[in-house]
Design a protein around this motif. Structure first.
Motif, mmCIF file in Angstrom:
data_model
loop_
_atom_site.group_PDB
_atom_site.id
_atom_site.type_symbol
_atom_site.label_atom_id
_atom_site.label_comp_id
_atom_site.label_asym_id
_atom_site.label_seq_id
_atom_site.Cartn_x
_atom_site.Cartn_y
_atom_site.Cartn_z
ATOM 1 N N SER A 422 48.797 48.113 25.705
ATOM 2 C CA SER A 422 49.530 47.040 26.258
ATOM 3 C C SER A 422 48.907 46.597 27.547
ATOM 4 N N ALA A 423 48.479 47.823 28.427
ATOM 5 C CA ALA A 423 47.861 47.484 29.591
ATOM 6 C C ALA A 423 46.539 46.801 29.489
ATOM 7 N N ARG A 424 45.775 47.201 28.679
ATOM 8 C CA ARG A 424 44.438 46.391 28.304
ATOM 9 C C ARG A 424 44.627 45.085 27.917
ATOM 10 N N TYR A 425 45.360 44.976 26.932
ATOM 11 C CA TYR A 425 45.422 43.339 26.481
ATOM 12 C C TYR A 425 46.011 42.601 27.427
ATOM 13 N N ASP A 451 51.221 43.797 18.448
ATOM 14 C CA ASP A 451 52.174 42.794 19.288
ATOM 15 C C ASP A 451 52.012 42.613 20.513
ATOM 16 N N ALA A 452 51.244 43.790 21.428
ATOM 17 C CA ALA A 452 51.180 43.707 22.692
ATOM 18 C C ALA A 452 50.185 42.365 23.134
ATOM 19 N N MET A 870 36.710 46.602 46.448
ATOM 20 C CA MET A 870 36.295 48.028 46.148
ATOM 21 C C MET A 870 37.514 48.979 46.715
ATOM 22 N N ALA A 871 37.477 50.124 45.762
ATOM 23 C CA ALA A 871 38.544 51.168 46.083
ATOM 24 C C ALA A 871 37.729 52.341 45.587
ATOM 25 N N ASN A 872 37.858 53.474 46.424
ATOM 26 C CA ASN A 872 37.251 54.692 46.065
ATOM 27 C C ASN A 872 35.788 54.692 45.722
ATOM 28 N N GLY A 873 35.108 53.712 46.313
ATOM 29 C CA GLY A 873 33.564 53.738 46.209
ATOM 30 C C GLY A 873 33.015 52.648 45.057
ATOM 31 N N GLU A 874 34.085 52.486 44.299
ATOM 32 C CA GLU A 874 33.861 51.666 43.030
ATOM 33 C C GLU A 874 34.321 50.354 43.205
ATOM 34 N N GLU A 875 34.027 49.210 42.334
ATOM 35 C CA GLU A 875 34.450 48.032 42.078
ATOM 36 C C GLU A 875 35.897 48.295 41.387
ATOM 37 N N VAL A 876 36.906 47.469 41.902
ATOM 38 C CA VAL A 876 38.213 47.507 41.054
ATOM 39 C C VAL A 876 37.898 46.709 39.851
ATOM 40 N N MET A 877 38.136 47.248 38.699
ATOM 41 C CA MET A 877 38.123 46.459 37.488
ATOM 42 C C MET A 877 39.579 46.529 36.739
ATOM 43 N N PRO A 878 40.197 45.671 36.535
ATOM 44 C CA PRO A 878 39.901 43.980 36.585
ATOM 45 C C PRO A 878 40.412 43.753 37.923
ATOM 46 N N SER A 879 39.511 42.600 38.463
ATOM 47 C CA SER A 879 39.815 41.952 39.716
ATOM 48 C C SER A 879 39.782 40.286 39.356
ATOM 49 N N TYR A 880 40.953 39.718 39.941
ATOM 50 C CA TYR A 880 40.809 38.325 39.535
ATOM 51 C C TYR A 880 40.715 37.469 40.638
ATOM 52 N N SER A 893 32.643 26.170 54.320
ATOM 53 C CA SER A 893 33.621 27.424 53.819
ATOM 54 C C SER A 893 34.372 27.185 52.783
ATOM 55 N N ILE A 894 34.800 28.229 52.355
ATOM 56 C CA ILE A 894 35.554 28.379 51.267
ATOM 57 C C ILE A 894 36.594 29.372 51.105
ATOM 58 N N THR A 895 37.820 28.897 50.839
ATOM 59 C CA THR A 895 38.883 29.863 50.659
ATOM 60 C C THR A 895 39.157 30.541 49.115
ATOM 61 N N VAL A 896 39.139 31.608 49.061
ATOM 62 C CA VAL A 896 39.299 32.249 47.817
ATOM 63 C C VAL A 896 40.424 33.357 47.906
ATOM 64 N N SER A 897 40.819 33.910 46.680
ATOM 65 C CA SER A 897 42.030 34.883 46.674
ATOM 66 C C SER A 897 41.402 35.761 45.627
ATOM 67 N N VAL A 898 42.024 37.053 45.597
ATOM 68 C CA VAL A 898 41.831 37.929 44.678
ATOM 69 C C VAL A 898 43.115 39.094 44.542
ATOM 70 N N SER A 899 43.079 39.071 43.262
ATOM 71 C CA SER A 899 44.320 40.101 42.917
ATOM 72 C C SER A 899 44.023 41.099 42.012
ATOM 73 N N ALA A 900 44.681 42.288 41.967
ATOM 74 C CA ALA A 900 44.340 43.424 41.181
ATOM 75 C C ALA A 900 45.624 44.061 40.908
ATOM 76 N N PRO A 901 45.613 44.840 39.644
ATOM 77 C CA PRO A 901 46.751 45.624 39.395
ATOM 78 C C PRO A 901 46.760 46.885 40.267
ATOM 79 N N VAL A 902 47.982 47.019 40.699
ATOM 80 C CA VAL A 902 48.223 48.377 41.541
ATOM 81 C C VAL A 902 47.745 49.569 40.911
ATOM 82 N N ALA A 903 47.771 49.590 39.734
ATOM 83 C CA ALA A 903 47.366 50.902 38.984
ATOM 84 C C ALA A 903 46.281 51.065 39.086
ATOM 85 N N LYS A 904 45.377 50.179 39.385
ATOM 86 C CA LYS A 904 43.859 50.375 39.346
ATOM 87 C C LYS A 904 43.444 50.425 41.010
#
Length: 929
Positions: A422-425, A451-452, A870-880, A893-904
């Motif tokens: 379900s997390a992957r979906y 279903d997930a 980046m976290a722990n020396g690797e790219e956080v995947m997924p990153s949005y 200039s450009i304004t961008v945002s990034v979010s990522a699951p806390v679990a990752k």
């Protein structure tokens, strides 16, 4: 001795069912997870003995977590190596005896007397406790999906046999009331049978550039079964050695009272479109009485918002049910005023509005308390379709809530060993939403997902196009036979079960009879009739390709009885953007193109995970070796060869593996930009454009916008930009800048600006136009750049910006061009840097988000800037990321945002690594964990 595995693990939500504690004896649904697995070749006991709590095994059984295919379980127990990695799949025997002999795979069988370890059934076994307080309750054992046949025993009693449980896509609800021991231990034994016909795979992809792959094998005989057809191998997935036999979806024990709620169907109607002030709901369900006494009770219906605030709606109806009988309940707004929802919050697909969801809860109560309690999420929306002739081609268009939706998305393929959870979906649907994808196509050679998947699609506003399990490669359009599948009754039963399971999901847009082909007439008719009679709320089209013509006299799409009006056929190799514009201008099969794409290699970030031996075989084009071939470079050899040669022609021979990967990202960006901007150029004249494909079945180097590790490539962000709701773009075919509005509302006043820079970042020309505006969706050509570009020498950059009345940039886009497509000057682009300022951080329970501004304060253009979380020396995947692989003109200039699951995030403070074509690496700290 066998380890004693057991127990119930957790309450679970499945198909919306919820645990309830409103009476002493609550409705419960328990997920059975911990099983033991072993081959019937080694286990001599039968079902009655294996399903007793006293059974003691003379052989070791392997612990597995269900859902789990047999091969998944054996890999988890280190019997076989991980087939996702390298060439490990060649160290595992196949289900085809002939194939094993050809590739000498028999030597790897883990069974001492069976060279093919997949020919005999496997046993899954578990034990579980049922509280004494549940005596007298009704018990159901629910299998959400098995492959290919199953027989079930509980406490020594056979509950179902392999004739009853057959096919990969049906769920099975088994009454085990008379077998369950309330107040003690219970044992469950499941005998899983392999596919009736394992299928003969095509030749293995052991060359980095080889012949075109025979999808579904040379004869397509996997189609004799009702199963995941691509498990025998396709041009993007190798053969799955056990063909995914096993328990591939969850197993539940459900405890209720004497009456159960079955097959609820909720229909939402916006009868007065375009007026959406009132939605009329209708509800149908069956109440089944499993006791020998009549039941007099009350059905209570509660409807409340799921993802927005609002007051709930509730009503009750008295319903009496005869002993051992059933009652069909049919309620609608004419009978129940509460089913007329005033000012409903509508479910809209991604890009057209918010995906608002409601939850409906159904409870049946008798004098003894709550007998059954179930709920599911739904959306208030209507969908429809129409076909229109454009020249000699029928164009299919779709509508949601009365508004036309232009479909931008692609095909979805299953995980190689159906191991998504379900997390992957959720991660993948979130990635799709972030890319501005609004349509995910369930491809007919794969699986109808669990279903997930549907829950995540509902949540993220992803429309779903669902093929049934038919393809031209197995049902006779190209090879195979229309006589397949051999047991039509299994196909029909699986179709019926699937319709019941997913028909209430608002994300489901359209049913499709198959992929580039059709089932034989009696199955085709049965499928079409079942869709109409059991659902009847959304369109059906005969095939995912208009090139697969229906025989004379067959009924067409529903409800308009026309042809499909959608067209596959590629191109599947890399094309210059001009080609896509020409195709869109001509129309033809581009009036609705549902399959096109290009090889799209992942970034270097994950390349070493996909190709563990990154050593060039000098007999092949740089940087290939045969592991590349096995991970799909060989599948469409001509496509991949063209992809590499075009890259070398345009950008020059790469010097290193990193340089190769970076140049391939340029190819990805230009290719996907061309596909979607060409379709946007004809926004109101086409029904949509869809990729082959969005995702990956295993670590792969082709046909994906994000890879198996959830790493987007540059094409992902090119698509994200190209199909943004309000967009400025450049037509490389006629050198005109245009503005595209995909929204069904007015834009207000807009201004467009186009600048042309040379390779030294000198601005050659600047053009502006204001007072642009749209009342509804549409396109406007705004600036002609042809003469200015003719005068330019060498590499030129076209920088486009669209701003609103407040002066805010609402769309930013950049192109790099050169006479003869000689872009090798990019290799000498002057170095520069960007300044990064973190503007804010938001900490959430599930995700963290950061916003930052990147500014080019120099006089040199910053090309292809790629920030990474980046976290722990690797790219956080997924990153949005809201944008990536972007280019900034001098002082832009450009304004961008990034979010990522806390679990990752691994509980650490992440940082941002900023790289680019002509940037030095820099690290940026962020403000919150």
């Amino acid at each position: 001795m066998m380890k004693k595995i057991v127990r119930l693990v957790a309450f679970a939500l499945i198909s919306g069912v919820i645990p309830c504690s409103l009476s002493a004896q609550s409705v419960k649904q328990v997920k059975l997870v911990n099983f033991d697995l072993q081959s019937s070749s080694l286990v001599k006991a039968d079902g009655p003995e294996l399903s007793t709590t006293q059974y003691k095994s003379p052989v070791y059984w392997m612990p597995v977590k269900v859902p789990s295919t047999v091969l998944t379980g054996l890999v988890a127990n280190h019997i076989y190596p991980d087939p996702y990695q390298g060439l490990n799949n060649m160290l595992i025997p196949d289900a085809s005896d002939q194939f094993n002999k050809e590739y000498n795979l028999e030597q790897y069988s883990h069974l001492p007397n069976d060279p093919n370890p997949w020919k005999k059934p496997y046993w899954y076994r578990t034990t579980f406790k049922v509280p004494a307080g549940d005596k007298g309750r009704h018990f159901q054992l629910i299998f959400k999906g098995i492959n290919y046949r199953a027989a079930v025993w509980v406490n020594g009693k056979q509950i179902a046999d392999s004739a009853q449980m057959a096919g990969m896509f049906a769920d099975y609800n088994l009454d085990v009331t008379n077998a369950v021991n309330a107040g003690g231990d219970n044992a469950l034994a499941v005998k899983i049978y392999p596919l009736d016909y394992p299928g003969y795979p095509a030749k293995e992809q052991l060359k980095a550039l080889g012949p075109f792959y025979e999808n579904g094998g040379p004869t397509g005989d996997i189609g004799k079964n009702v199963t995941m057809l691509c498990s025998v191998g396709w041009d993007w997935i190798p053969p799955v050695r056990d063909r995914n036999m096993g328990i591939w979806q969850p197993v539940y024990l459900r405890t209720t009272g004497a009456v159960t709620i079955g097959r609820p169907k909720l229909v939402t109607d916006l009868a007065n479109l375009p007026d959406t002030s009132v939605a009329k709901l209708s509800l149908n369900l069956t109440l089944s009485n499993h006791s020998d006494t009549a039941q007099n009770g009350k059905l209570t219906v509660t409807i409340k918002p799921e993802n927005f605030t609002g007051l709930p709606v509730q009503f009750s109806q008295n319903v009496n049910i005869n002993a051992s009988g059933s009652a069909d309940v049919s309620l609608d707004a004419a009978k129940v005023s509460q089913l007329a929802i005033q000012k409903p919050h509508l479910w809209w697909p991604n890009g057209y509005g918010r995906a608002n969801l409601y939850r409906i809860r159904l409870q049946y109560t008798t004098a003894n308390g709550i007998a059954d309690d179930t709920s599911f999420v739904f959306g208030i929306r209507t969908v429809s379709s129409k076909g229109t002739m454009v020249g000699n081609f029928l164009r299919r268009e779709f509508f949601v809530n009365g508004k036309r939706v232009h479909l931008n998305g692609g095909a979805w393929v299953p995980d190689m060993m159906v191991n998504r959870d379900s997390a992957r979906y959720d991660y993948e649907m979130h990635l799709c939403r972030n890319a501005n994808v609004n349509l995910v196509r369930i491809w007919g050679g794969g699986v109808t997902p669990p279903d997930a998947f549907w829950n995540a699609a509902d949540k993220y506003g992803e429309m779903v196009w669902s093929d049934f399990w038919v393809t031209g490669d197995t049902q006779g359009e190209f090879k195979g036979s229309p006589d397949w599948p051999l047991e039509g009754n299994i196909f029909v039963k699986n179709v019926t079960s699937t319709i019941y399971r997913i028909r209430n999901h608002p994300s489901l847009l359209v049913w499709t009879g198959g992929n580039e082909g059709h089932a034989r007439k009696e199955l085709y008719d049965a499928m079409r009739d079942a869709i109409i009679n059991l659902d009847g709320t959304r369109p059906y089209i005969p095939s995912s390709s208009g090139f697969a013509k229906l025989p004379a006299g067959w009924k067409g799409s529903w409800p308009d009885d026309q042809a499909s009006g959608v067209y596959s056929g590629g191109p599947y190799n890399w094309q210059d953007p001009k080609v896509y514009y020409k195709k869109a201008d001509v129309g033809g099969d581009w009036v609705f193109k549902d399959e096109t794409g290009l090889p799209s290699q992942p970034p270097y970030t994950t390349l070493a995970k996909t190709i563990p031996n990154l050593v060039w075989d000098t007999k092949l084009p740089f940087p290939l070796n045969n592991t590349w071939g096995y991970h799909d470079a060989a599948t469409g050899a001509a496509q991949f060869d063209n992809y590499i040669s075009e890259m070398v022609t345009r950008y020059g021979q790469p010097a290193t593996m990193v340089n190769f990967s970076d140049k391939m990202q340029l190819m990805n960006a230009v290719g996907y930009q061309g596909i979607f901007e060409a379709a946007g150029h004809k926004l109101t004249e086409t029904g949509g454009v869809m990729l082959w494909k969005l995702n990956a079945a295993l670590p792969s180097v082709v046909w994906q916008i994000y890879d198996w590790y959830l790493e987007p490539n540059a094409g992902y962000y090119a698509m994200q930009n190209a199909v943004e709701p309000l967009h400025i773009q450049f037509n490389q075919n006629d050198s005109t800048a245009a503005v595209i509005n995909r929204m069904h509302h007015a834009t207000g006043v807009l201004s467009a600006k186009a600048e042309i820079f040379d390779i030294d970042s000198k601005r050659l020309n600047s053009f502006s136009i204001s007072h642009i505006g749209f009342a509804d969706e549409g396109t406007q050509e705004v600036i002609k750049l042809k003469e200015a570009l003719i005068a330019a020498k060498g590499v030129s950059f076209v920088v486009l910006n669209l701003t609103n009345a407040a002066g805010k940039t609402v769309s930013h886009n950049v192109y790099w061009l050169a006479p003869g497509n000689n872009l090798t000057e990019l290799n000498n682009l002057a170095p520069t840097k960007v300044d990064v300022k973190v503007l804010g951080a938001e900490k959430g329970a599930a995700e963290n988000k950061w916003t930052m501004q990147l500014t080019n304060n120099t006089g040199k253009l910053a090309f292809f800037v790629r920030p990474q979380l980046m976290a722990n020396g690797e790219e956080v995947m997924p990153s949005y990321w809201s944008a990536n692989y972007f280019t900034l003109a001098p002082h832009e200039s450009i304004t961008v945002s990034v979010s990522a699951p806390v679990a990752k995030l691994g509980g650490v403070q992440p940082k941002v690594l900023v790289e680019g074509w002509n940037l030095e690496k820099q690290w940026v700290g962020l403000g919150t964990k």
